[in-house]
Design a protein around this motif. Structure first.
Motif, mmCIF file in Angstrom:
data_model
loop_
_atom_site.group_PDB
_atom_site.id
_atom_site.type_symbol
_atom_site.label_atom_id
_atom_site.label_comp_id
_atom_site.label_asym_id
_atom_site.label_seq_id
_atom_site.Cartn_x
_atom_site.Cartn_y
_atom_site.Cartn_z
ATOM 1 N N SER A 112 12.364 -11.236 0.692
ATOM 2 C CA SER A 112 12.942 -10.944 -0.567
ATOM 3 C C SER A 112 11.711 -9.722 -1.216
ATOM 4 N N GLU A 113 12.267 -9.136 -2.445
ATOM 5 C CA GLU A 113 11.995 -8.310 -2.569
ATOM 6 C C GLU A 113 10.100 -8.382 -3.682
ATOM 7 N N LYS A 114 10.256 -9.987 -3.449
ATOM 8 C CA LYS A 114 8.945 -10.042 -4.379
ATOM 9 C C LYS A 114 7.753 -10.128 -2.901
#
Length: 287
Positions: free
Chosen positions: A50-52
Motif C-alpha cells: 500500500s501507499e502507507k
C-alpha cells in the motif's frame, strides 16, 4: 561536424540524427522500461504493498539527490565543452599562425625555389598534426599499463617543425634573411609546437577515472531505485517517467563523453581535416 540551423526548432525536435543520444540509449531505455514494469508488478500485484508502506517514502531521497546529480552533470558537461572549445581555439590559432608565417616568408624571400619549399611544408604541418591527433596511440601515451608499439623518436609534427626551422636557419646562414627576420620567423614556428603540445594535452589527459566512474554509478543507482517509490504514486505510468529521466541523465553523460575528446571521428568532433585543407588553400593563395 554536424551542419544545422539553430533556429529550426521543428527539425531539432522530430529528427533523430545518427549521433543523437536517443539512438544510442534506445536498448537501455527498453531495459529500464521492462525493469520498471517488473518492479511495479511486484509491488502492486504480487506483494500488494500500500501507499502507507515505508518504501513509498524513497522519493524523498530522490528529491535530495536530484539536486546533487544535476550539479555533477552540469560540471561534467561544462568541463567537456571547455576541452572542445579549447581545441577549436588552438586550431584557429594554427590557421592564423600558418597564414602569418606564409605572408612573412612570401615578402622576405625572393628566391622562387625557397618560396615553393615553404608553400609545401607549412600546410604539411597541419596535415601531419591531424594524423597525429587522430591516432589512437597518441591518447594512450600517459597510461602506465599500456605498452605502445610506436617509436617515441619519430614524433612526426616535431619532424616537420624541425625541417621548417632548419630551412629558415639555412636561409639566415646564407644571408638571405637578417637576424631580426630570423627572430620574427622563430616566434611563428615555435607557436606550431606550442599548439601541438596543447592539443596533445587534451588528447591524452581524459577526465579523471574516479570522477567519470562515480557519475556513471550515481546515475545507475539513482535510476534503479526510482521505480520503487514512483509506482505508488504513478502506478504503471512510472514506466515512461523513469525511462524519460534515464534518457535525460544518461544523455548528458554521453554528450560529455563525446565532446571531451574533440580530435576524433564522431559527428560532433572538430573538423580538423577540413581546417587543415583550408590552411593548405590559404597558404597556396599567399605564395
Amino acid at each position: 561536424m554536424v551542419q544545422y540551423n539553430p533556429k529550426d526548432w521543428i527539425t531539432f525536435i522530430f529528427r533523430f540524427h545518427k549521433s543523437d543520444t536517443f539512438r544510442k540509449l534506445f536498448p537501455l531505455m527498453i531495459f529500464i522500461g521492462i525493469y520498471t514494469y517488473g518492479v511495479g508488478y511486484l509491488e502492486l500485484e504480487y506483494w500488494k504493498l500500500s501507499e502507507k508502506n515505508h518504501l513509498s517514502n524513497i522519493t524523498v531521497m530522490h528529491g535530495m539527490l536530484g539536486f546533487v546529480i544535476s550539479l555533477l552533470l552540469v560540471f561534467r558537461t561544462n568541463t567537456a565543452y571547455d576541452r572542445w572549445w579549447e581545441g577549436r581555439k588552438l586550431w584557429g590559432a594554427l590557421v592564423n599562425n600558418s597564414r602569418n608565417l606564409a605572408i612573412k616568408l612570401h615578402v622576405i624571400l625572393k628566391d622562387e625555389h625557397d618560396r615553393s619549399y615553404f608553400e609545401k611544408l607549412i600546410p604539411s604541418y597541419a596535415s601531419i598534426l591531424v594524423k597525429h591527433l587522430t591516432n589512437k596511440e597518441t591518447s594512450l601515451q600517459l597510461f602506465d599499463d599500456v605498452h605502445l608499439q610506436i617509436d617515441k623518436h619519430t614524433h612526426h609534427p616535431n619532424q616537420v617543425a624541425k625541417m621548417i626551422f632548419q630551412k629558415v636557419n639555412d636561409l639566415y646562414e646564407q644571408k638571405k634573411i637578417t637576424g631580426d627576420q630570423l627572430i620574427i620567423l622563430n616566434a611563428e614556428i615555435q607557436s606550431f609546437t606550442d599548439i601541438c603540445g596543447a592539443c596533445e594535452r587534451i588528447k591524452n589527459t581524459p577526465i579523471p577515472y574516479s570522477y567519470s566512474a562515480f557519475i556513471k554509478k550515481f546515475i545507475f543507482f539513482y535510476i534503479m531505485t526510482l521505480p520503487f517509490g514512483y509506482v505508488f504514486s504513478l502506478g504503471y505510468y512510472a514506466v515512461p517517467v523513469v525511462v524519460f529521466v534515464f534518457y535525460v541523465l544518461a544523455s548528458l553523460e554521453l554528450i560529455a563523453e563525446e565532446i571531451e575528446d574533440p580530435f576524433g571521428f564522431d559527428a560532433n568532433d572538430l573538423p580538423i581535416e577540413k581546417i587543415a585543407a583550408n590552411i593548405k588553400k590559404h597558404v597556396e593563395e599567399v605564395f
